[in-house]
Motif scaffolding. Structure first.
Motif, PDB file in Angstrom:
ATOM      1  N   UNK A  68       0.846  -1.202   0.000  1.00  0.00           N
ATOM      2  CA  UNK A  68       0.000   0.000   0.000  1.00  0.00           C
ATOM      3  C   UNK A  68       0.882   1.254   0.000  1.00  0.00           C
ATOM      4  N   UNK A  69       1.916   1.255   0.834  1.00  0.00           N
ATOM      5  CA  UNK A  69       2.855   2.386   0.857  1.00  0.00           C
ATOM      6  C   UNK A  69       3.603   2.502  -0.468  1.00  0.00           C
ATOM      7  N   UNK A  70       3.967   1.370  -1.033  1.00  0.00           N
ATOM      8  CA  UNK A  70       4.651   1.358  -2.328  1.00  0.00           C
ATOM      9  C   UNK A  70       3.797   2.076  -3.371  1.00  0.00           C
ATOM     10  N   UNK A  71       2.521   1.723  -3.428  1.00  0.00           N
ATOM     11  CA  UNK A  71       1.608   2.379  -4.379  1.00  0.00           C
ATOM     12  C   UNK A  71       1.488   3.864  -4.086  1.00  0.00           C
ATOM     13  N   UNK A  72       1.361   4.196  -2.822  1.00  0.00           N
ATOM     14  CA  UNK A  72       1.192   5.598  -2.423  1.00  0.00           C
ATOM     15  C   UNK A  72       2.403   6.448  -2.825  1.00  0.00           C
ATOM     16  N   UNK A  73       3.580   5.988  -2.495  1.00  0.00           N
ATOM     17  CA  UNK A  73       4.775   6.800  -2.697  1.00  0.00           C
ATOM     18  C   UNK A  73       5.356   6.729  -4.108  1.00  0.00           C
ATOM     19  N   UNK A  74       5.135   5.619  -4.806  1.00  0.00           N
ATOM     20  CA  UNK A  74       5.769   5.486  -6.118  1.00  0.00           C
ATOM     21  C   UNK A  74       4.843   5.762  -7.301  1.00  0.00           C
ATOM     22  N   UNK A  75       3.566   5.994  -7.027  1.00  0.00           N
ATOM     23  CA  UNK A  75       2.650   6.310  -8.118  1.00  0.00           C
ATOM     24  C   UNK A  75       3.150   7.541  -8.874  1.00  0.00           C
ATOM     25  N   UNK A  76       3.173   7.438 -10.186  1.00  0.00           N
ATOM     26  CA  UNK A  76       3.645   8.502 -11.089  1.00  0.00           C
ATOM     27  C   UNK A  76       5.150   8.774 -10.981  1.00  0.00           C
ATOM     28  N   UNK A  77       5.873   7.929 -10.259  1.00  0.00           N
ATOM     29  CA  UNK A  77       7.320   8.095 -10.134  1.00  0.00           C
ATOM     30  C   UNK A  77       8.080   6.900 -10.708  1.00  0.00           C
ATOM     31  N   UNK A  78       7.403   5.743 -10.722  1.00  0.00           N
ATOM     32  CA  UNK A  78       8.019   4.526 -11.254  1.00  0.00           C
ATOM     33  C   UNK A  78       6.938   3.581 -11.761  1.00  0.00           C
ATOM     34  N   UNK A  79       7.274   2.841 -12.809  1.00  0.00           N
ATOM     35  CA  UNK A  79       6.411   1.767 -13.312  1.00  0.00           C
ATOM     36  C   UNK A  79       7.028   0.451 -12.873  1.00  0.00           C
ATOM     37  N   UNK A  80       6.192  -0.513 -12.541  1.00  0.00           N
ATOM     38  CA  UNK A  80       6.684  -1.765 -11.975  1.00  0.00           C
ATOM     39  C   UNK A  80       6.522  -2.933 -12.953  1.00  0.00           C
ATOM     40  N   UNK A  81       7.645  -3.599 -13.213  1.00  0.00           N
ATOM     41  CA  UNK A  81       7.640  -4.811 -14.026  1.00  0.00           C
ATOM     42  C   UNK A  81       7.314  -6.031 -13.171  1.00  0.00           C
ATOM     43  N   UNK A  82       7.946  -6.126 -12.013  1.00  0.00           N
ATOM     44  CA  UNK A  82       7.794  -7.310 -11.164  1.00  0.00           C
ATOM     45  C   UNK A  82       8.215  -6.972  -9.736  1.00  0.00           C
ATOM     46  N   UNK A  83       7.731  -7.797  -8.795  1.00  0.00           N
ATOM     47  CA  UNK A  83       8.130  -7.640  -7.399  1.00  0.00           C
ATOM     48  C   UNK A  83       7.941  -8.953  -6.659  1.00  0.00           C
ATOM     49  N   UNK A  84       8.572  -9.049  -5.507  1.00  0.00           N
ATOM     50  CA  UNK A  84       8.363 -10.161  -4.588  1.00  0.00           C
ATOM     51  C   UNK A  84       8.763  -9.702  -3.190  1.00  0.00           C
ATOM     52  N   UNK A  85       7.886  -9.968  -2.232  1.00  0.00           N
ATOM     53  CA  UNK A  85       8.172  -9.667  -0.830  1.00  0.00           C
ATOM     54  C   UNK A  85       8.354 -10.983  -0.083  1.00  0.00           C
ATOM     55  N   UNK A  86       9.567 -11.221   0.378  1.00  0.00           N
ATOM     56  CA  UNK A  86       9.854 -12.390   1.203  1.00  0.00           C
ATOM     57  C   UNK A  86       9.857 -11.916   2.660  1.00  0.00           C
ATOM     58  N   UNK A  87       9.980 -12.843   3.607  1.00  0.00           N
ATOM     59  CA  UNK A  87       9.926 -12.436   5.013  1.00  0.00           C
ATOM     60  C   UNK A  87      11.081 -11.522   5.414  1.00  0.00           C
ATOM     61  N   UNK A  88      12.270 -11.748   4.836  1.00  0.00           N
ATOM     62  CA  UNK A  88      13.431 -10.960   5.265  1.00  0.00           C
ATOM     63  C   UNK A  88      14.038 -10.092   4.162  1.00  0.00           C
ATOM     64  N   UNK A  89      13.401 -10.045   2.992  1.00  0.00           N
ATOM     65  CA  UNK A  89      13.914  -9.190   1.915  1.00  0.00           C
ATOM     66  C   UNK A  89      12.826  -8.931   0.878  1.00  0.00           C
ATOM     67  N   UNK A  92      11.754  -1.897 -11.543  1.00  0.00           N
ATOM     68  CA  UNK A  92      10.998  -0.691 -11.886  1.00  0.00           C
ATOM     69  C   UNK A  92      11.659   0.099 -13.008  1.00  0.00           C
ATOM     70  N   UNK A  93      10.836   0.868 -13.702  1.00  0.00           N
ATOM     71  CA  UNK A  93      11.343   1.848 -14.661  1.00  0.00           C
ATOM     72  C   UNK A  93      11.028   3.229 -14.100  1.00  0.00           C
ATOM     73  N   UNK A  94      12.014   4.090 -14.065  1.00  0.00           N
ATOM     74  CA  UNK A  94      11.873   5.417 -13.477  1.00  0.00           C
ATOM     75  C   UNK A  94      11.061   6.319 -14.412  1.00  0.00           C
ATOM     76  N   UNK A  95      10.032   6.933 -13.857  1.00  0.00           N
ATOM     77  CA  UNK A  95       9.190   7.876 -14.590  1.00  0.00           C
ATOM     78  C   UNK A  95       9.572   9.304 -14.223  1.00  0.00           C
TER      79      UNK A  95
END
Length: 182
Positions: free
Chosen positions: A36-57, A62-65
């Motif tokens: 949710x924070x990722x969407x909030x802060x990166x909207x209109x600043x970066x486009x996302x190709x892929x992501x993964x959230x693991x427990x410790x990393x 992303x492509x910079x907009x």
């Protein structure tokens, strides 16, 4: 150490982990909040190709907009998350290792391999089914549901959705066999 400057229209692998590889997401809610924070802060600043959230990393491709605001936006994301995590867990101090890592993706082959690597993280770190892992972009890319991801661009990189799936399965099989010989 001087950190690489994030440039407009360039693609980057952004990643980090917890200090001493400690847990940075200890619940489903933590991961949901981070996204949710990722969407909030990166909207209109970066486009996302892929992501993964693991427990410790975590990993993001992303492509910079908006290069003028991206570093501050990422900093705000991480700082907001750390404050909330620390408050929730009655802790203080840093959660992540130093600065977030960033590697510029210099060619399409590297990008294709990295997308697969990011999506296969659940299998090779926790022996979980990467196809069903909730906190990866894999399902969103093969789905028809609306997404803010660069789904069509990712599918085009792999030529088709079927080939996207096939390439992930093939890479997973190769990596699984490799572990048998270690």
């Amino acid at each position: 150490m001087k950190l690489e400057v994030l440039e407009k229209d360039k693609v980057y692998h952004i990643y980090n982990r917890g200090i001493n590889s400690e847990t940075i997401f200890n619940s489903v809610e933590n991961k949901q909040y981070f996204l949710k924070l990722y969407s909030k802060y990166l909207e209109n600043k970066a486009d996302t190709f892929a992501y993964c959230l693991m427990d410790n990393h975590f990993h993001f491709i992303i492509r910079i907009v908006n290069e003028k605001e991206i570093t501050q936006a990422l900093s705000n994301l991480f700082n907001s998350y750390v404050k909330a995590f620390n408050k929730q867990n009655n802790r203080t101090g840093s959660l992540f290792e130093k600065h977030f890592k960033r590697i510029q993706i210099i060619n399409e082959t590297y990008l294709l391999n990295l997308i697969q690597y990011v999506h296969l993280n659940p299998k090779h770190h926790l022996d979980l089914d990467y196809k069903c892992f909730q906190f990866s972009s894999y399902q969103s890319i093969i789905s028809d549901k609306p997404t803010k991801l660069l789904r069509e661009e990712v599918i085009q990189l792999f030529d088709s959705k079927d080939n996207f799936i096939y390439c992930h399965d093939f890479k997973n099989e190769i990596l699984s066999e490799k572990h048998l010989f270690e």
